[in-house]
Scaffold this active site. Sequence first.
Site, PDB file in Angstrom:
ATOM      1  N   LYS A  25      41.406 -40.713  13.938  1.00 21.98           N
ATOM      2  CA  LYS A  25      42.643 -40.992  14.656  1.00 21.98           C
ATOM      3  C   LYS A  25      42.459 -42.167  15.609  1.00 21.98           C
ATOM      4  O   LYS A  25      43.279 -43.105  15.649  1.00 21.98           O
ATOM      5  CB  LYS A  25      43.104 -39.752  15.409  1.00 21.98           C
ATOM      6  CG  LYS A  25      44.478 -39.907  16.058  1.00 21.98           C
ATOM      7  CD  LYS A  25      44.802 -38.721  16.976  1.00 21.98           C
ATOM      8  CE  LYS A  25      44.948 -37.433  16.210  1.00 21.98           C
ATOM      9  NZ  LYS A  25      46.201 -37.361  15.446  1.00 21.98           N
ATOM     10  N   ARG A  94      44.523 -35.452  22.296  1.00 24.85           N
ATOM     11  CA  ARG A  94      44.432 -35.022  20.887  1.00 24.85           C
ATOM     12  C   ARG A  94      43.025 -35.207  20.363  1.00 24.85           C
ATOM     13  O   ARG A  94      42.306 -36.125  20.760  1.00 24.85           O
ATOM     14  CB  ARG A  94      45.396 -35.839  20.017  1.00 24.85           C
ATOM     15  CG  ARG A  94      46.851 -35.749  20.387  1.00 24.85           C
ATOM     16  CD  ARG A  94      47.680 -36.720  19.532  1.00 24.85           C
ATOM     17  NE  ARG A  94      49.067 -36.797  19.921  1.00 24.85           N
ATOM     18  CZ  ARG A  94      50.055 -36.118  19.343  1.00 24.85           C
ATOM     19  NH1 ARG A  94      49.789 -35.300  18.344  1.00 24.85           N
ATOM     20  NH2 ARG A  94      51.298 -36.257  19.766  1.00 24.85           N
ATOM     21  N   GLY A 103      45.360 -29.859  11.586  1.00 29.52           N
ATOM     22  CA  GLY A 103      45.670 -28.578  12.207  1.00 29.52           C
ATOM     23  C   GLY A 103      44.466 -27.747  12.609  1.00 29.52           C
ATOM     24  O   GLY A 103      44.631 -26.636  13.120  1.00 29.52           O
ATOM     25  N   MET A 105      41.986 -28.525  14.838  1.00 31.81           N
ATOM     26  CA  MET A 105      41.545 -28.621  16.228  1.00 31.81           C
ATOM     27  C   MET A 105      42.756 -28.773  17.145  1.00 31.81           C
ATOM     28  O   MET A 105      43.890 -28.757  16.699  1.00 31.81           O
ATOM     29  CB  MET A 105      40.535 -29.750  16.378  1.00 31.81           C
ATOM     30  CG  MET A 105      39.214 -29.418  15.679  1.00 31.81           C
ATOM     31  SD  MET A 105      37.976 -30.694  15.870  1.00 31.81           S
ATOM     32  CE  MET A 105      38.737 -32.051  14.995  1.00 31.81           C
ATOM     33  N   ARG A 338      46.918 -42.380   8.862  1.00 33.35           N
ATOM     34  CA  ARG A 338      45.677 -42.020   8.181  1.00 33.35           C
ATOM     35  C   ARG A 338      45.963 -42.016   6.683  1.00 33.35           C
ATOM     36  O   ARG A 338      47.115 -41.906   6.261  1.00 33.35           O
ATOM     37  CB  ARG A 338      45.170 -40.642   8.623  1.00 33.35           C
ATOM     38  CG  ARG A 338      46.139 -39.508   8.345  1.00 33.35           C
ATOM     39  CD  ARG A 338      45.710 -38.222   9.013  1.00 33.35           C
ATOM     40  NE  ARG A 338      46.719 -37.174   8.873  1.00 33.35           N
ATOM     41  CZ  ARG A 338      46.732 -36.052   9.567  1.00 33.35           C
ATOM     42  NH1 ARG A 338      45.787 -35.816  10.456  1.00 33.35           N
ATOM     43  NH2 ARG A 338      47.686 -35.158   9.380  1.00 33.35           N
ATOM     44  N   HIS A 455      26.114 -14.591 -12.662  1.00 27.68           N
ATOM     45  CA  HIS A 455      26.508 -14.479 -14.068  1.00 27.68           C
ATOM     46  C   HIS A 455      28.014 -14.665 -14.217  1.00 27.68           C
ATOM     47  O   HIS A 455      28.487 -15.425 -15.069  1.00 27.68           O
ATOM     48  CB  HIS A 455      26.079 -13.105 -14.600  1.00 27.68           C
ATOM     49  CG  HIS A 455      26.493 -12.848 -16.015  1.00 27.68           C
ATOM     50  ND1 HIS A 455      27.693 -12.249 -16.343  1.00 27.68           N
ATOM     51  CD2 HIS A 455      25.877 -13.129 -17.197  1.00 27.68           C
ATOM     52  CE1 HIS A 455      27.798 -12.166 -17.662  1.00 27.68           C
ATOM     53  NE2 HIS A 455      26.701 -12.686 -18.195  1.00 27.68           N
ATOM     54  N   ARG A 562      23.087 -22.226 -24.512  1.00 34.61           N
ATOM     55  CA  ARG A 562      22.351 -21.015 -24.123  1.00 34.61           C
ATOM     56  C   ARG A 562      22.427 -20.039 -25.284  1.00 34.61           C
ATOM     57  O   ARG A 562      23.435 -19.334 -25.455  1.00 34.61           O
ATOM     58  CB  ARG A 562      22.965 -20.423 -22.850  1.00 34.61           C
ATOM     59  CG  ARG A 562      22.767 -21.297 -21.621  1.00 34.61           C
ATOM     60  CD  ARG A 562      23.766 -20.998 -20.536  1.00 34.61           C
ATOM     61  NE  ARG A 562      25.102 -21.425 -20.933  1.00 34.61           N
ATOM     62  CZ  ARG A 562      26.065 -21.769 -20.080  1.00 34.61           C
ATOM     63  NH1 ARG A 562      25.840 -21.743 -18.793  1.00 34.61           N
ATOM     64  NH2 ARG A 562      27.249 -22.127 -20.511  1.00 34.61           N
ATOM     65  N   ARG A 617      18.653 -24.514 -26.002  1.00 36.07           N
ATOM     66  CA  ARG A 617      17.612 -23.810 -25.249  1.00 36.07           C
ATOM     67  C   ARG A 617      17.253 -22.536 -25.984  1.00 36.07           C
ATOM     68  O   ARG A 617      18.125 -21.713 -26.292  1.00 36.07           O
ATOM     69  CB  ARG A 617      18.106 -23.482 -23.844  1.00 36.07           C
ATOM     70  CG  ARG A 617      17.046 -22.777 -22.988  1.00 36.07           C
ATOM     71  CD  ARG A 617      17.554 -22.482 -21.596  1.00 36.07           C
ATOM     72  NE  ARG A 617      18.545 -21.419 -21.574  1.00 36.07           N
ATOM     73  CZ  ARG A 617      19.191 -21.019 -20.475  1.00 36.07           C
ATOM     74  NH1 ARG A 617      18.972 -21.632 -19.325  1.00 36.07           N
ATOM     75  NH2 ARG A 617      20.070 -20.042 -20.532  1.00 36.07           N
ATOM     76  N   SER A 764      15.020 -31.427 -18.903  1.00 30.85           N
ATOM     77  CA  SER A 764      16.333 -31.044 -18.399  1.00 30.85           C
ATOM     78  C   SER A 764      16.094 -30.140 -17.197  1.00 30.85           C
ATOM     79  O   SER A 764      15.437 -29.100 -17.321  1.00 30.85           O
ATOM     80  CB  SER A 764      17.147 -30.313 -19.470  1.00 30.85           C
ATOM     81  OG  SER A 764      18.426 -30.013 -18.984  1.00 30.85           O
ATOM     82  N   ASN A 768      19.756 -24.359 -11.172  1.00 32.45           N
ATOM     83  CA  ASN A 768      20.070 -23.010 -10.668  1.00 32.45           C
ATOM     84  C   ASN A 768      18.785 -22.267 -10.341  1.00 32.45           C
ATOM     85  O   ASN A 768      18.586 -21.765  -9.226  1.00 32.45           O
ATOM     86  CB  ASN A 768      20.853 -22.212 -11.715  1.00 32.45           C
ATOM     87  CG  ASN A 768      22.202 -22.816 -12.040  1.00 32.45           C
ATOM     88  OD1 ASN A 768      22.648 -23.744 -11.393  1.00 32.45           O
ATOM     89  ND2 ASN A 768      22.839 -22.288 -13.057  1.00 32.45           N
ATOM     90  N   CYS A 831      21.029 -29.696 -16.146  1.00 31.86           N
ATOM     91  CA  CYS A 831      21.939 -28.761 -16.815  1.00 31.86           C
ATOM     92  C   CYS A 831      22.303 -27.566 -15.949  1.00 31.86           C
ATOM     93  O   CYS A 831      22.991 -26.662 -16.391  1.00 31.86           O
ATOM     94  CB  CYS A 831      21.345 -28.278 -18.138  1.00 31.86           C
ATOM     95  SG  CYS A 831      19.795 -27.378 -17.968  1.00 31.86           S
ATOM     96  N   TYR A 851      21.608 -38.156 -17.587  1.00 34.58           N
ATOM     97  CA  TYR A 851      22.882 -37.479 -17.812  1.00 34.58           C
ATOM     98  C   TYR A 851      22.935 -36.188 -16.999  1.00 34.58           C
ATOM     99  O   TYR A 851      21.909 -35.632 -16.617  1.00 34.58           O
ATOM    100  CB  TYR A 851      23.102 -37.161 -19.297  1.00 34.58           C
ATOM    101  CG  TYR A 851      22.145 -36.134 -19.866  1.00 34.58           C
ATOM    102  CD1 TYR A 851      22.400 -34.763 -19.761  1.00 34.58           C
ATOM    103  CD2 TYR A 851      20.973 -36.522 -20.506  1.00 34.58           C
ATOM    104  CE1 TYR A 851      21.526 -33.823 -20.265  1.00 34.58           C
ATOM    105  CE2 TYR A 851      20.082 -35.579 -21.016  1.00 34.58           C
ATOM    106  CZ  TYR A 851      20.367 -34.233 -20.896  1.00 34.58           C
ATOM    107  OH  TYR A 851      19.488 -33.300 -21.402  1.00 34.58           O
TER     108      TYR A 851
END
Length: 876
Positions: A25, A94, A103, A105, A338, A455, A562, A617, A764, A768, A831, A851
């Site tokens: 701002k 402000r 909205g 703060m 903004r 899962h 998978r 895999r 790869s 996770n 992956c 990739y």
Amino acid sequence: MALVYAFDFPHDASPRALGELLGGKGANLAEMTSVLRLPVPPGFTITTDACREYLASGWPSGLDGAVAEHVERLEVALGKRLGDAGDPLLVSVRSGAKFSMPGMMDTVLNLGLNDRSVEGLATQTGDERFALDSYRRLVSMYGRIVLGVPADHFDLQLDEVKARVGASDDGQLTADALADIVQAHLRAVEAFTGEPFPQDPATQLRGAIEAVFRSWLAPRAVRYRRREQIPDDLGTAVNVQAMVFGNRGDDSGTGVAFTRDPSTGEPEPYGDFLVNAQGEDVVAGTRNTLPLAAMAERFPSQHAQLLEIFDRLERHYRDMLDTEFTIEQGTLWMLQVRVGKRTGAAALRIAVDLTTDPRLRLSPREAILRVRPEHLDQVLHPHLQRTRATPLGTGVPASPGAAVGCAYFDPDRAADAADRGERVVLVRPETSPEDVHGMIAAEGILTSRGGMASHAAVVARGWGKPAVCGAESLTVGPDSFTTADGTVVHEGDTISIDGSTGVIYLGEVGLVETEPPPELEVVLGWADELRAGRLGVRANADTPDDAARARAFGAEGIGLCRTEHMFLGERLPVVRRMILADTPDEEAAALAELLEVQRADFVALLEAMDGLPVTVRLLDPPLHEFLPSVDELLVQQARGLLPPEGEALLAAASRWREQNPMLGTRGVRLGIVKAGLYRMQVRALVEAALVRRDAGGDPKVEVMIPLVSTLAELELTRQWVLDEVVQVAGERAAELGVLVGTMIETPRAALRAGELAQVAEFFSFGTNDLTQMTFGFSRDDVAPVLERYLEEGLLTVDPFASIDEPGVGELVRTGVERGRLTRPDLKTGVCGEHGGDPRSIAFFESIGIDYVSCSPFRVPGARLAAAQAVVARAEP
């Protein structure tokens, strides 16, 4: 460095580039004031440095003096003094963080009024009603925000007086009625705080500044930053600005307007306007607003001036903008500008339109930066209509889109209900492969445990089904769930879930279906051109339908198939026969039966992805996932309800049961324990590739060995793969060109990547599991811990949603670098679910990953994010 800057301070750089210091701002107010010379009420900005110092160690040294100096400058410039009894200067206070947090703060208006100066304001303006209205607004706002008085104390008083005098809205209140409200508000402040309302303007100003600083840590602001992944250490600036008044009478007004329609992208100004009102009235929803076009009838010259300003702003910022303005007795003032938030459809249209707008002429490189990957989720998935209903609870927004249906708590009952034509939402504490038929039948999935990598989340994203996971406030039973406030939702009750926000509602909330706009393909075409040769996008796909969908969404191959998902459903009994086999012959027979169905699956998969690489895999999960729960079987045994094969299943489930299965007999370890399983899968894959070659296809096969940690493991299993390829294909083995690589998902594998690259032709990164093992977090059980960690600031983002760059990311970087030292042409991909996360994609592009691979429905967003990462890195 100074702690306070006037809006017209001559910065060395363009003020709008100083958002980190001045907040968004303040930076834009300075830009409009000092660069564009627009009509902006004068003021000054207290920097984010001051906020950070305040939050760390209290009120900054020197800030009192700097604020007093800038207040004095304002007083000289305007010929008024703050709190003066004759002609008072009033200011607004402000917030203004670097990133817009609408909205979230706090704001205080009309600061400087007290029992004496309100009379001076009435005398100077000749409008007692206006002065009293301004004072009652200050007392209620300051009381709520600075002093902590509950809002309903003031709201009830206001409503009581309106009812007594018969006023339907605030604008109908007389001066006498407003005087009564002011006195009631002042009494409410003293009753609640034990102190009278502060009359000294300097005290008021310091209190308001501190309140804005503190609001950075308000729960709603913290939650918003979590959602938007805004760092907690930025802090907020504070803007102190001379007040202008839209509530001076019928020649005054206020509005909020966009330079283009934020919902559709239509290139026409759009907004709301109110006569005789302050800005808070527009956004609070307490009065019915007028459309911006109505301003042209009431204030034609100011409307024309506003449109001219909109044109200048768009030329300058080269984007659609969100503005606030006030007309005070015929004079137009700009209070804010903004870059405007917009819907997905609007973002796409605006991006394309700005490239053909003769005033702007954005390049495709610039245009794609006007679109966010979340915008694509909006146009590719249905969403819930806006509702005022109170949510039952919230969870992790695990898979985008929305679903409405009857709650079912058992996958069998869910599937039966779907067969009867019911819309179903499957509700479980957590899901497992045993639940897959219920998940297939469901419109959406809700779990009380698990997070982004659970899962339920992974499968739902892969299938494009909405899912809310980890709704910890829900207690899920066998046929109902109970919310935190005691509401019980029974099986068959209708619920609505929003997988984009994580919100759950009781009852049916309307669904808004979306038709992707034509601009989607234009923007994605630009994205593909910009990222070509830098960062590819593949899909995690396990079935021909997944593969076809992924290809339609622009995937450049399959980065993760998978194979365990091919073992579910009607194939599950065959897998169990293989597990239960007592003799090698029985096991071989079961494997032969599985080979037939695997071959057929692979043929269809390779056909759907003909000419593109398909990374398969080999079986990864522990075998217990293909068996019933030991506890469930024991209950059945105790009740005398075990089926004929139940004793054998119980014995097998007990034998394969592990205390920590995700670190047990799975991945390459399972392949070594049951060598015939991996050989069967490779044989089925090679035979499928030969079928496709004979049919004139161009299969590109990559075999991935999961969960490898040592070179010895990889050498052994790789040789099995190569032996099967030669045994099945014979002289045609070279024609197939099968690549063999590994999934890097243990920290040791990343650290010993140079060694593994001696035999692996590609890596790869399974981020996770790599995240799980690096943090020592169970991705299925850690959701409540993560929630607390995020609340306490112990983590800034969920590491399963966005890559932990210093830890997990460093392991990925190390793996890439060490692998390529051994094998310079080593192909690398990601992956894990991070492959669809924009921030993670930017990191992967920066370290040279070839990739990323993600669920089919995340492919368009990944294509865009990859291009944006390439563009961002190319910018100076």
